[in-house]
Design a protein around this motif. Structure first.
Motif, PDB file in Angstrom:
ATOM      1  N   ASN A  54      79.687  24.922  76.009  1.00  0.00           N
ATOM      2  CA  ASN A  54      79.496  23.561  75.516  1.00  0.00           C
ATOM      3  C   ASN A  54      79.438  22.528  76.635  1.00  0.00           C
ATOM      4  OD1 ASN A  54      79.280  24.202  72.785  1.00  0.00           O
ATOM      5  ND2 ASN A  54      81.496  24.269  72.519  1.00  0.00           N
ATOM      6  N   ARG A  74      73.500  19.194  80.479  1.00  0.00           N
ATOM      7  CA  ARG A  74      72.028  19.216  80.421  1.00  0.00           C
ATOM      8  C   ARG A  74      71.502  18.123  79.486  1.00  0.00           C
ATOM      9  NH1 ARG A  74      67.781  20.907  77.359  1.00  0.00           N
ATOM     10  NH2 ARG A  74      69.089  21.543  75.612  1.00  0.00           N
ATOM     11  N   GLN A  91      81.673  21.041  70.822  1.00  0.00           N
ATOM     12  CA  GLN A  91      80.443  20.518  71.433  1.00  0.00           C
ATOM     13  C   GLN A  91      80.405  18.991  71.447  1.00  0.00           C
ATOM     14  OE1 GLN A  91      77.031  22.165  72.680  1.00  0.00           O
ATOM     15  NE2 GLN A  91      77.721  20.281  73.585  1.00  0.00           N
ATOM     16  N   GLU A 113      75.932  22.841  78.400  1.00  0.00           N
ATOM     17  CA  GLU A 113      74.868  22.301  77.532  1.00  0.00           C
ATOM     18  C   GLU A 113      74.979  20.774  77.435  1.00  0.00           C
ATOM     19  OE1 GLU A 113      72.208  23.337  76.425  1.00  0.00           O
ATOM     20  OE2 GLU A 113      71.686  22.144  74.668  1.00  0.00           O
ATOM     21  N   TYR A 168      70.676  28.073  83.799  1.00  0.00           N
ATOM     22  CA  TYR A 168      70.421  26.647  83.534  1.00  0.00           C
ATOM     23  C   TYR A 168      69.698  26.013  84.716  1.00  0.00           C
ATOM     24  CZ  TYR A 168      72.561  25.653  79.010  1.00  0.00           C
ATOM     25  OH  TYR A 168      72.811  25.570  77.660  1.00  0.00           O
TER      26      TYR A 168
END
Ligand code: NAD
Length: 326
Positions: free
Chosen positions: A92, A98, A49, A95, A155
């Motif tokens: 990952n 975002r 991440q 996200e 998303y």
């Protein structure tokens, strides 16, 4: 862009630079066959991440191409690793996009999402985007792509990130993996035909009876399609490929004609994937007002010339090594 050290990613960086974009490339390795034109290139393991956050930081748009992948030989024998690694990469990366405040996100999906039951004969019906459900992809690779497609949709719906999803159908061209176990059929056959030509041994091995069918799309068309989709308002998954279906035997014959060599096709046991697959491009034409233009023969001529050069250097290096006394 993730996967910027890979085959399509490397070509896409070049295309984005031509369009005047500032590009950060991220990958666990650099491109193997030439320097990247990315403004910044970061070597990162995108299963983690914190590395995805670093890759996406400050980016308006993210092209997510990184994946642990290869041709049928690789995909059909590394299910756990592919599902594990690619799930981490895509969870990952999305996200991180975002969190980093990206506005647009393009996910590189695959024709491998389509269900096995629609691809059981060589003369299959071309696959329409809606055919992906009820889901039954053949391999873990396809299952993971399908989940990542859905994650993109959620998303977009829940967080307002403008996601785009493209399903590639067998992309080929110069500067792609051509040996080592991850290569796909067009590059592998170019290599085998080049060896036949340069060594005088006419035998070219084909996995299975060679009657399995696919369509093949040249990489320049692929990157043009990716760019057009990213700029469009279309949010559902979209096929990107050619819709001319050929068998693997025909593909080998076309390459041999280009090379100007007579080959003997020897059929050997090996993974073949689904029996038949073709792209239905109706929606692609409708959404983008465009479809791939480079013919299979033109694309293969460019690809073969590049692969033959690689094989020639390999053979030269081999004979140079043999000339050195032990
Ligand atoms: P590629 O293998 O050349 O590129 C993928 C890149 O991802 C590689 O450079 C690899 O190093 C990188 N990568 C893998 N694991 C990583 C990690 N942990 N961290 C960072 N980078 C990592 O493949 P490609 O042909 O360029 O494909 C690009 C994308 O398009 C992939 O997502 C692939 O699944 C998809 N796709 C390709 C085709 C095709 O025909 N080439 C067809 C369908 C889908």
């Amino acid at each position: 862009m993730t996967g910027a050290g890979g085959f399509i990613g490397h070509h896409l960086v070049t295309a984005l630079k031509r369009e005047g974009w500032w590009v950060r490339g991220a990958d666990i390795k650099r491109p193997e066959y030439g320097p990247s034109r990315a403004d910044e290139f970061v070597l990162l393991d995108l299963r983690l991440q914190e590395n995805c956050l670093r890759a996406a930081e400050g980016m308006d748009e993210v092209y997510a191409l990184a994946a642990d992948m290869g041709g049928m030989g690789f995909i059909s024998s590394h299910h756990a690793r592919i599902l594990h690694d690619n799930s981490l990469i895509n969870l990952n990366t999305l996200e991180a996009a975002r969190v980093g405040g990206a506005r647009r996100y393009l996910f590189a999906s695959s024709a491998c999402v389509y269900p096995e039951y629609r691809q059981e004969r060589p003369d299959v019906m071309p696959l329409k985007e809606d055919d992906a459900y009820p889901a039954q992809p053949q391999d873990a690779y396809g299952w993971e792509k399908l989940i990542a497609e859905r994650l993109c949709r959620h998303y977009r719906e829940d967080y307002g990130l403008e996601t785009r999803v493209v399903r590639f159908h067998n992309i080929f061209g110069p500067q792609g993996t051509w040996d080592g176990g991850r290569e796909k059929a067009p590059a592998a056959l170019c290599r085998k035909v080049a060896f036949a030509k340069l060594t005088g041994d006419p035998v070219v091995e084909i996995w299975g009876d060679g009657e399995q069918t696919r369509s093949f799309c040249y990489v320049d068309d692929c990157v043009e399609g990716i760019y057009k989709l990213m700029r469009s308002d279309y949010t559902e998954p979209l096929n990107l490929g050619q819709d001319r279906m050929v068998s693997i035997n025909e593909l080998a014959d076309i390459i041999a004609r280009i090379a100007g060599v007579a080959v003997f096709k020897k059929h050997v046991p090996g993974p073949q994937g689904v029996r038949g697959r073709n792209s239905d491009n109706s929606r692609l034409r409708q959404v983008l007002g465009w479809e791939p233009r480079v013919s299979l023969e033109e694309g293969l001529a460019l690809t073969y010339a590049w692969v033959e050069e690689q094989v020639r250097s390999r053979l030269r290096a081999g004979s140079a090594r043999e000339a050195v006394p032990a």
